[in-house]
Design a protein around this motif. Structure first.
Motif, PDB file in Angstrom:
ATOM      1  N   GLN A  43       0.846  -1.191   0.000  1.00 37.37           N
ATOM      2  CA  GLN A  43       0.000   0.000   0.000  1.00 37.37           C
ATOM      3  C   GLN A  43       0.883   1.243   0.000  1.00 37.37           C
ATOM      4  N   SER A  44       1.926   1.227   0.824  1.00 35.65           N
ATOM      5  CA  SER A  44       2.828   2.374   0.908  1.00 35.65           C
ATOM      6  C   SER A  44       3.544   2.615  -0.418  1.00 35.65           C
ATOM      7  N   LEU A  45       3.959   1.556  -1.084  1.00 37.42           N
ATOM      8  CA  LEU A  45       4.645   1.701  -2.369  1.00 37.42           C
ATOM      9  C   LEU A  45       3.696   2.268  -3.428  1.00 37.42           C
ATOM     10  N   ILE A  46       2.455   1.808  -3.422  1.00 41.65           N
ATOM     11  CA  ILE A  46       1.462   2.365  -4.347  1.00 41.65           C
ATOM     12  C   ILE A  46       1.250   3.849  -4.061  1.00 41.65           C
ATOM     13  N   ILE A  48       3.359   5.897  -2.773  1.00 38.53           N
ATOM     14  CA  ILE A  48       4.530   6.649  -3.243  1.00 38.53           C
ATOM     15  C   ILE A  48       4.339   7.012  -4.710  1.00 38.53           C
ATOM     16  N   ALA A  49       3.940   6.042  -5.514  1.00 39.21           N
ATOM     17  CA  ALA A  49       3.717   6.312  -6.937  1.00 39.21           C
ATOM     18  C   ALA A  49       2.613   7.354  -7.122  1.00 39.21           C
ATOM     19  N   CYS A  50       1.543   7.220  -6.362  1.00 38.31           N
ATOM     20  CA  CYS A  50       0.452   8.205  -6.441  1.00 38.31           C
ATOM     21  C   CYS A  50       0.928   9.591  -6.026  1.00 38.31           C
ATOM     22  N   SER A  51       1.802   9.649  -5.043  1.00 34.86           N
ATOM     23  CA  SER A  51       2.332  10.931  -4.566  1.00 34.86           C
ATOM     24  C   SER A  51       3.161  11.620  -5.639  1.00 34.86           C
ATOM     25  N   ILE A  52       3.943  10.836  -6.373  1.00 35.66           N
ATOM     26  CA  ILE A  52       4.724  11.393  -7.482  1.00 35.66           C
ATOM     27  C   ILE A  52       3.773  11.936  -8.541  1.00 35.66           C
ATOM     28  N   LEU A  53       2.768  11.141  -8.904  1.00 35.24           N
ATOM     29  CA  LEU A  53       1.823  11.572  -9.932  1.00 35.24           C
ATOM     30  C   LEU A  53       1.035  12.798  -9.496  1.00 35.24           C
ATOM     31  N   SER A  54       0.800  12.924  -8.189  1.00 32.36           N
ATOM     32  CA  SER A  54       0.077  14.085  -7.652  1.00 32.36           C
ATOM     33  C   SER A  54       0.990  15.275  -7.414  1.00 32.36           C
ATOM     34  N   GLN A  55       2.293  15.064  -7.529  1.00 30.21           N
ATOM     35  CA  GLN A  55       3.305  16.092  -7.309  1.00 30.21           C
ATOM     36  C   GLN A  55       3.178  16.710  -5.918  1.00 30.21           C
ATOM     37  N   CYS A  56       3.107  15.840  -4.918  1.00 32.01           N
ATOM     38  CA  CYS A  56       2.953  16.277  -3.527  1.00 32.01           C
ATOM     39  C   CYS A  56       4.187  15.892  -2.723  1.00 32.01           C
ATOM     40  N   ASP A  57       5.075  16.856  -2.490  1.00 27.42           N
ATOM     41  CA  ASP A  57       6.318  16.544  -1.781  1.00 27.42           C
ATOM     42  C   ASP A  57       6.072  16.091  -0.345  1.00 27.42           C
ATOM     43  N   MET A  58       5.077  16.659   0.330  1.00 26.51           N
ATOM     44  CA  MET A  58       4.778  16.223   1.699  1.00 26.51           C
ATOM     45  C   MET A  58       4.270  14.783   1.700  1.00 26.51           C
ATOM     46  N   CYS A  59       3.452  14.435   0.698  1.00 25.82           N
ATOM     47  CA  CYS A  59       2.942  13.066   0.592  1.00 25.82           C
ATOM     48  C   CYS A  59       4.087  12.085   0.330  1.00 25.82           C
ATOM     49  N   ILE A  60       4.995  12.461  -0.548  1.00 27.41           N
ATOM     50  CA  ILE A  60       6.138  11.610  -0.856  1.00 27.41           C
ATOM     51  C   ILE A  60       6.907  11.317   0.421  1.00 27.41           C
ATOM     52  N   LEU A  82       9.817   5.404  -9.774  1.00 29.55           N
ATOM     53  CA  LEU A  82      10.130   5.348 -11.204  1.00 29.55           C
ATOM     54  C   LEU A  82       8.945   4.839 -12.028  1.00 29.55           C
ATOM     55  N   LEU A  83       8.119   3.966 -11.458  1.00 26.21           N
ATOM     56  CA  LEU A  83       6.915   3.531 -12.170  1.00 26.21           C
ATOM     57  C   LEU A  83       5.993   4.723 -12.432  1.00 26.21           C
ATOM     58  N   ALA A  84       5.901   5.614 -11.456  1.00 28.11           N
ATOM     59  CA  ALA A  84       5.088   6.819 -11.641  1.00 28.11           C
ATOM     60  C   ALA A  84       5.701   7.728 -12.701  1.00 28.11           C
ATOM     61  N   VAL A  85       7.016   7.815 -12.723  1.00 28.40           N
ATOM     62  CA  VAL A  85       7.699   8.624 -13.732  1.00 28.40           C
ATOM     63  C   VAL A  85       7.390   8.068 -15.121  1.00 28.40           C
ATOM     64  N   ALA A  86       7.384   6.736 -15.242  1.00 29.08           N
ATOM     65  CA  ALA A  86       7.083   6.116 -16.532  1.00 29.08           C
ATOM     66  C   ALA A  86       5.682   6.495 -17.011  1.00 29.08           C
ATOM     67  N   TYR A  95      10.091  15.148  -9.308  1.00 26.66           N
ATOM     68  CA  TYR A  95       9.695  14.846  -7.938  1.00 26.66           C
ATOM     69  C   TYR A  95      10.455  13.665  -7.352  1.00 26.66           C
ATOM     70  N   MET A  96      11.213  12.958  -8.179  1.00 24.18           N
ATOM     71  CA  MET A  96      12.053  11.865  -7.669  1.00 24.18           C
ATOM     72  C   MET A  96      13.078  12.397  -6.674  1.00 24.18           C
ATOM     73  N   ARG A  97      13.430  13.668  -6.783  1.00 25.78           N
ATOM     74  CA  ARG A  97      14.412  14.222  -5.839  1.00 25.78           C
ATOM     75  C   ARG A  97      13.916  14.082  -4.406  1.00 25.78           C
ATOM     76  N   HIS A  98      12.614  14.187  -4.201  1.00 25.90           N
ATOM     77  CA  HIS A  98      12.060  14.036  -2.853  1.00 25.90           C
ATOM     78  C   HIS A  98      12.229  12.602  -2.348  1.00 25.90           C
ATOM     79  N   ILE A  99      12.070  11.640  -3.228  1.00 17.65           N
ATOM     80  CA  ILE A  99      12.280  10.244  -2.829  1.00 17.65           C
ATOM     81  C   ILE A  99      13.737  10.036  -2.464  1.00 17.65           C
TER      82      ILE A  99
END
Length: 108
Positions: A43-46, A48-60, A82-86, A95-99
Motif C-alpha cells: 500500500q505504501s509503495l502504491i 509513493i507512486a500516487c504521490s509522485i503523480l500528484s506532485q505532492c512533496d509532503m505526501c512523498i 520510477l513507475l510513476a515517472v514512466a 519529484y524523484m528528488r524528494h524520494i
C-alpha cells in the motif's frame, strides 16, 4: 521544516479548524486501509507512486517513511517512484528528488 513535519503541522491545523471534516477524512482512509487485501508495505509503495503523480512533496515524504517502516527496501521505494515517472513523464521525474532525499535520510 521537513516535508513530513509540514504535513503533520497541516494535519494539526485542519484538526483544530475543521475537526469534523478532518476526522471524516481520517475515518474514510482508515476504512479503506483496514478492508484492503494489499499488505501495508505494498500500500505504501502504491501511495509513493500516487504521490509522485500528484506532485505532492509532503505526501512523498510521509509515504516513503511509511514504506520503510513497513519493510520496503531502498530499491523498492525508488522503483515505485520510477513507475510513476514512466506514467507521468519528465515533470514527474523532477519529484524523484524528494524520494532520493528521504531514502538517503532513512537508509544511508
Amino acid at each position: 521544516m521537513e516535508p513530513a513535519e509540514k504535513a503533520t503541522e497541516l494535519f494539526r491545523q485542519m484538526n483544530k479548524n475543521r475537526r469534523d471534516v478532518f476526522k471524516a477524512y481520517q475515518s474514510f482512509t482508515s476504512s479503506i486501509k483496514k478492508g484492503s487485501s494489499i499488505e501495508d508495505k505494498y500500500q505504501s509503495l502504491i501511495l509513493i507512486a500516487c504521490s509522485i503523480l500528484s506532485q505532492c512533496d509532503m505526501c512523498i515524504s510521509l509515504h516513503v517513511q511509511n514504506a520503510a517502516t513497513h519493510g520496503a527496501t531502498k530499491d523498492e521505494i525508488i522503483d515505485a517512484g520510477l513507475l510513476a515517472v514512466a506514467m507521468g513523464g519528465s515533470p514527474r521525474m523532477m519529484y524523484m528528488r524528494h524520494i532520493y532525499e528521504e531514502v538517503d535520510k532513512l537508509f544511508d
